[in-house]
Motif scaffolding. Structure first.
Motif, PDB file in Angstrom:
ATOM      1  N   ILE A  43       0.837  -1.202   0.000  1.00  0.00           N
ATOM      2  CA  ILE A  43       0.000   0.000   0.000  1.00  0.00           C
ATOM      3  C   ILE A  43       0.873   1.254   0.000  1.00  0.00           C
ATOM      4  O   ILE A  43       0.544   2.259  -0.642  1.00  0.00           O
ATOM      5  N   GLU A  44       2.005   1.213   0.704  1.00  0.00           N
ATOM      6  CA  GLU A  44       2.919   2.353   0.694  1.00  0.00           C
ATOM      7  C   GLU A  44       3.493   2.574  -0.707  1.00  0.00           C
ATOM      8  O   GLU A  44       3.635   3.719  -1.165  1.00  0.00           O
ATOM      9  N   ILE A  45       3.829   1.483  -1.388  1.00  0.00           N
ATOM     10  CA  ILE A  45       4.333   1.599  -2.768  1.00  0.00           C
ATOM     11  C   ILE A  45       3.259   2.176  -3.676  1.00  0.00           C
ATOM     12  O   ILE A  45       3.521   3.066  -4.500  1.00  0.00           O
ATOM     13  N   ALA A  46       2.035   1.687  -3.516  1.00  0.00           N
ATOM     14  CA  ALA A  46       0.929   2.192  -4.336  1.00  0.00           C
ATOM     15  C   ALA A  46       0.681   3.669  -4.067  1.00  0.00           C
ATOM     16  O   ALA A  46       0.370   4.434  -4.986  1.00  0.00           O
ATOM     17  N   GLN A  47       0.828   4.104  -2.807  1.00  0.00           N
ATOM     18  CA  GLN A  47       0.628   5.515  -2.483  1.00  0.00           C
ATOM     19  C   GLN A  47       1.679   6.388  -3.166  1.00  0.00           C
ATOM     20  O   GLN A  47       1.383   7.488  -3.651  1.00  0.00           O
ATOM     21  N   GLU A  48       2.914   5.892  -3.236  1.00  0.00           N
ATOM     22  CA  GLU A  48       3.963   6.641  -3.931  1.00  0.00           C
ATOM     23  C   GLU A  48       3.621   6.801  -5.413  1.00  0.00           C
ATOM     24  O   GLU A  48       3.772   7.893  -5.987  1.00  0.00           O
TER      25      GLU A  48
END
Length: 789
Positions: A372-377
Motif C-alpha cells: 500500500i505504501e508503494i501504491a501511495q507513492e
C-alpha cells in the motif's frame, strides 16, 4: 401425517403412563395421578418432536463443497435448539407444504386480500434459541396474525430497529404487505420494510442452500434493492456485505475483475480473495490489482485529480507501475490465512467462509502495509502530474476534448488519449514561430480552446502557457512573472523552448531578477515613445550577459524582451503599485534601481538618462539621481557621462580613476542584485502560481472557524464584502482593500491562495478589474447562511 404421528405417540405414552399409575402410584392422590397420566405424554411428545426437528435441521444444513475452489464451512448457527419446521425435505430440496415455507420466484400468494409475489417466507415462523434477539424468525409472514385494513405507517413509526413480522403492529404488517404487493420499489416507505424483506432473501440464500440459479436471482434482487436507497448507509452496508459474500461463492476467482471504487470501509471480499490468492501462490501482482487493492484500502490518500479525472489517473498509475515493476510486484507471503464470518443482518445466524484458490488457502492481506505504501507513492506521482489538467477541468468542465486540455495531459498519456489535432497544434505553433513569433493573443486562445473567448483572465492565460509548454513551445509574457499580461487586442510571442517543460513556474530567483530588471529597462526605453537602435542593442546585450541563467531560461528571457519591445509597459500600473507600497518603500526601490547602474562597476550616460526617466515616471525628483548614484560607495570623483570634446577652455578635469576591482565591493553589488530580485519581484510580478501553500503569516495568524477558516480576520472581512459584487473595478477594489488595511495586490494573492486550497479555484480573476468566481460565491453564501443558523 404429522398430526397422526403426534396422536399416535401421545396414545402410546398415555397407555404407558396409566400402567405406571396403576402399578406404582397407588398411594398418590387422584388429582396427582390424573396430572401425571395426561400431562406427561404431552411433555414427552413435545420433546420427541423437538429432537426430530433438530436431526432434520442438522441433516439439511450440512454445507456442500462450493464450486470453483471456494468452500464454505459448516455454519456457526445461533439456533441449534428449539426449532420447529413446517417444511419437508425431499430429494429436490426444501419445498412448501400446504402454503408453508418459501414461496419461490414466479409464484404468488394472497395474504389479507393482497396478491403478493414470491421470494419470501410464509407460515409458522421458526423458533430461535434464547440467544437470539427474537424468539421467532423475523422474515416469516405468519398467516395467523392479524393485519389492519389499511397500511398507514409508511414512516415506520411502529417498526423496531430489527423488525420481525411477528413483532410489528397490525398496521405495520398491512403497510409491509402493501409494499410487497406494490412491486417492492416504493422508496417513500421506511427502509425497515425493505430489511424485513431482505431478511428472508438472506436466510433463503445462505441457510437453505438453493441452486446457483436461484442464488443468482436472489443476488440480483438484493442489488436492485440497493439501488433504491443509494444514500442510505444501513442499506448499502448490510446489503452490500451480503452481495459481496454471495458474489464470491458464485464466481471463479480467476474470472474476478478489479474493483476501482469502494463505498465501504473494508477492502471488498473479492479483492481480498484475488490478491490473497496471488500472494499465497507466489504470483506477482499486476498494476490493476495493486491499484484495485489501493483504491479500496482504508489507508489510501487521494486528492482531487484522482477523483476528477479517474481514467487519466489510473492510466498514469499503470504507466508508473510498469516502469518501476516491469515483471510485477512480488509481495511477501503472510502466514495468516483468510477467514471470513458473515453475520446475518437479521442476527439469526452466521456463516463462515474459508476460501481456497487452486487448492491453496487464501492469504489474509489485511495486515500487509508495504504494498500500500508503494501504491501511495505511485498515486502521488500520478496526481502531481495531473494537477494542471485537473484544475483546467475544474474551470472548464466541458473542455475535456479541447486542445488545451489534451496538451495539459502528461506527455506519457498522449499515446493513450491521442488526437490528430495535437499534431496540428504543433505544426501551427511551429509555423507561427518561423514567421517571427508575434501572434495575437486572441488567436492563441481560440486555437487552444476551440472557441473565441469573450475576455482574457489570468488563469485562462496561465493555462494556455502551460498547454503550449507541454508540447515544447513557450509564450511570452508568462503571467506568473510579467509586469502585466497582454490585453485583448495585443500580441504575444511564441517561441521554441527547446524541450517540453512540465512546470513553467520552476525557475531560479536569478531568472526572476533578470526578468524584472529587463522589464524596468524596457519601461525606461519606452518612456519617450520610441526605442532607438542603441537601446535595442543594449537590451539584447543585457540578456546575453545575464549571469546565472540556464540555457532554457535565457531563451525565455529573450522572448520576453521581444514582447517588451513591442508592447509598452503599463506606466499607470507602475504608479499605482508605487502608491500602494507607500513612501517607506521608495527608498528600497531607489536602492534597487541604483544597483542596476552599479552592476558593471561603471556608470554610463545612457544609464543615467534611464534612471532619470524612471524617477520622473515614478514621481521622484530627478535631482536625486546623482546623489543616489554617489551614495553607492563609488570612488568620490567626477563620473564620465560623455566623451570629451573641444570647447571653451576652463578648469582641468582630473584624470578618470580606473582602479582595480574590489572583491568586497563585488560582494556588495551581488547583495544589491538580491535586493533587486526581492523588491522588484514584490512590486512588478503578477500573482505567483496559485498552487503554492498559504503564506506563513496567514498560517500563523488567528484563524477563523469554517467557512472562512484559513484566513486572518482582515482577509476574512474582505472576502465577505467581495461576495457582494460579480465584478470589482480596480479603483473600487483598491479602496475596499485600503478600508481593511490591506494592499490590493497582496490581498488578492492571499485570497486566491486560500480559495485554491479550499475550492481548487481562484476567487478573483484579474483582467480589467477583478471578476469574482460565481461558483465560490454560491458555495460561500450557502456556508455563511448555515453558520448564521
Amino acid at each position: 401425517m404429522k398430526i397422526l404421528r403426534i396422536i399416535f405417540l401421545y396414545l402410546v405414552i398415555f397407555v404407558a403412563c396409566m400402567f405406571v399409575v396403576v402399578t406404582v402410584m397407588e398411594n398418590w392422590s387422584t388429582d396427582e395421578q390424573m396430572l401425571f397420566a395426561f400431562f406427561t405424554p404431552g411433555i414427552l411428545v413435545w420433546r420427541l418432536e423437538r429432537k426430530r426437528a433438530m436431526k432434520l435441521r442438522q441433516a439439511y444444513e450440512v454445507n456442500s463443497q462450493r464450486s470453483y475452489g471456494l468452500s464454505i464451512s459448516e455454519p456457526v448457527s445461533t439456533q441449534p435448539e428449539g426449532i420447529r419446521r413446517e417444511q419437508q425435505l425431499t430429494d429436490k430440496g426444501h419445498q412448501r407444504n400446504q402454503g408453508q415455507g418459501w414461496i419461490p420466484k414466479g409464484e404468488s400468494i394472497t395474504i389479507a386480500g393482497r396478491d403478493i409475489g414470491g421470494m419470501l417466507y410464509v407460515g409458522t415462523p421458526l423458533l430461535l434459541n434464547s440467544r437470539g434477539y427474537r424468539e421467532k424468525s423475523r422474515p416469516y409472514i405468519d398467516l395467523a396474525l392479524s393485519v389492519a385494513r389499511v397500511g398507514a405507517d409508511k414512516a415506520g413509526e411502529g417498526m423496531p430497529h430489527w423488525p420481525g413480522y411477528s413483532d410489528i403492529t397490525p398496521v405495520c404488517r398491512a403497510t409491509y404487505l402493501d409494499w410487497l404487493a406494490g412491486g417492492r420499489s416504493d422508496v417513500s416507505y421506511e427502509p425497515g420494510y425493505l430489511f424485513l424483506y431482505f431478511y428472508g432473501l438472506e436466510r433463503r440464500c445462505l441457510q437453505d442452500h438453493p441452486s446457483d440459479a436461484e442464488r443468482q436471482d436472489i443476488l440480483d434482487e438484493v442489488l436492485r434493492l440497493m439501488s433504491l436507497y443509494p444514500n442510505d448507509g444501513s442499506v448499502q452496508r448490510y446489503l452490500g456485505e451480503f452481495a459481496q459474500f454471495v458474489q464470491v461463492s458464485l464466481s471463479n476467482p480467476s474470472d474476478q475483475k478489479p474493483i476501482f471504487g469502494n463505498p465501504g470501509w473494508d477492502v471488498p471480499l473479492a479483492v481480498m480473495i484475488k490478491v490473497g490468492g496471488c500472494v499465497g501462490l507466489g504470483e506477482p501482482l499486476s498494476a490493476d490489482w495493486l491499484l484495485s487493492w489501493f483504491l479500496c484500502h482504508q489507508d489510501r490518500s487521494l486528492r482531487t485529480p484522482a477523483t476528477r479525472c479517474p481514467e487519466e489517473f489510473q492510466a498514469l498509475f499503470r504507466l508508473g507501475f510498469e516502469k518501476r515493476f516491469p515483471n510485477g510486484l512480488k509481495v511477501t507471503k503472510s502466514r495468516k490465512q483468510l477467514k471470513v464470518i458473515y453475520q446475518a443482518a437479521s442476527r439469526e445466524f452466521q456463516v463462515e467462509l474459508k476460501p481456497m484458490v487452486n487448492g491453496q488457502p487464501v492469504v489474509d492481506i489485511s495486515g500487509l502495509r508495504k504494498p500500500i505504501e508503494i501504491a501511495q507513492e505511485l498515486a502521488d506521482e500520478a496526481m502531481n502530474d495531473l494537477d494542471k489538467f485537473s484544475r483546467y477541468l475544474a474551470r472548464n468542465p466541458d473542455g475535456r476534448s479541447s486542445l488545451e486540455a489534451l496538451a495539459l495531459l502528461p506527455p506519457d498519456l498522449w499515446s493513450l488519449f491521442s488526437s490528430e489535432n495535437l499534431e496540428q497544434l504543433m505544426v501551427w505553433a511551429s509555423d507561427r514561430v518561423s514567421e517571427g513569433g508575434l501572434v495575437p493573443v486572441v488567436e492563441v486562445l481560440t486555437k487552444l480552446g476551440g472557441t473565441r473567448p469573450d475576455g482574457i483572465g489570468k488563469r485562462q492565460f496561465t493555462d494556455a502557457a502551460d498547454a503550449l509548454a507541454r508540447i515544447g513551445f513557450g509564450m511570452a509574457p508568462d503571467p506568473r512573472f510579467a509586469l502585466r499580461g497582454p490585453k485583448f487586442e495585443e500580441p504575444v510571442v511564441l517561441f521554441k523552448l527547446g524541450a517540453a517543460v512540465e512546470r513553467l513556474e520552476n525557475v531560479t530567483q536569478t531568472y526572476r531578477a533578470a526578468l524584472m530588471k529587463l522589464a524596468l529597462s524596457t519601461f525606461v526605453a519606452h518612456a519617450d515613445g520610441q526605442i532607438s537602435e542603441g537601446e535595442r542593442k543594449l537590451l539584447k546585450i543585457q540578456v546575453e550577459q545575464a549571469e546565472g541563467l540556464s540555457d532554457a531560461e535565457r531563451i525565455r528571457l529573450s522572448a520576453n524582451l521581444e514582447w517588451l519591445l513591442v508592447v509598452p509597459s503599463d506606466m499607470a500600473l507602475l504608479r499605482r503599485i508605487l502608491k500602494e507600497m507607500g513612501a517607506d518603500r521608495q527608498a528600497d526601490i531607489r536602492a534597487a534601481v541604483v544597483s542596476i547602474a552599479h552592476a558593471d562597476s561603471s556608470i554610463h550616460a545612457a544609464e543615467v538618462a534611464r534612471i532619470e526617466r524612471i524617477y520622473k515616471t515614478l514621481g521622484l525628483d530627478p535631482a536625486m539621481v546623482y546623489s543616489d548614484l554617489h551614495a553607492g560607495n563609488l570612488v568620490d570623483a567626477p563620473v564620465r557621462v560623455r566623451a570629451a570634446q573641444a570647447g571653451q577652455p576652463g578648469e582641468v578635469i582630473p584624470a578618470e580613476n580606473v582602479g582595480r576591482l574590489d572583491a568586497a565591493r563585488i560582494a556588495a553589488i551581488r547583495s544589491d542584485t538580491a535586493l533587486v530580485s526581492s523588491v522588484l519581484g514584490e512590486i512588478f510580478a503578477m500573482d505567483q502560481d496559485v498552487d503554492q501553500d498559504v503564506d506563513a503569516d496567514v498560517a500563523e495568524a488567528e484563524l477563523l472557524p469554517s467557512p472562512l477558516g484559513g484566513l486572518d480576520p482582515k482577509h476574512a472581512a474582505l472576502v465577505r464584502e467581495i461576495l457582494d459584487r460579480e465584478h470589482w473595478p480596480e479603483d473600487a477594489f483598491a479602496d475596499l482593500a485600503e478600508r481593511h488595511g490591506l494592499m490590493p495586490a497582496g490581498a488578492m494573492e492571499t485570497v486566491n491562495e486560500w480559495a485554491f486550497a479550499r475550492y481548487d479555484e481562484a476567487l478573483l480573476d484579474e483582467y480589467d478589474g477583478y471578476d469574482v468566481a460565481p461558483e465560490i460565491v454560491a458555495a460561500l453564501r450557502a456556508e455563511l447562511e448555515g453558520e448564521l443558523c
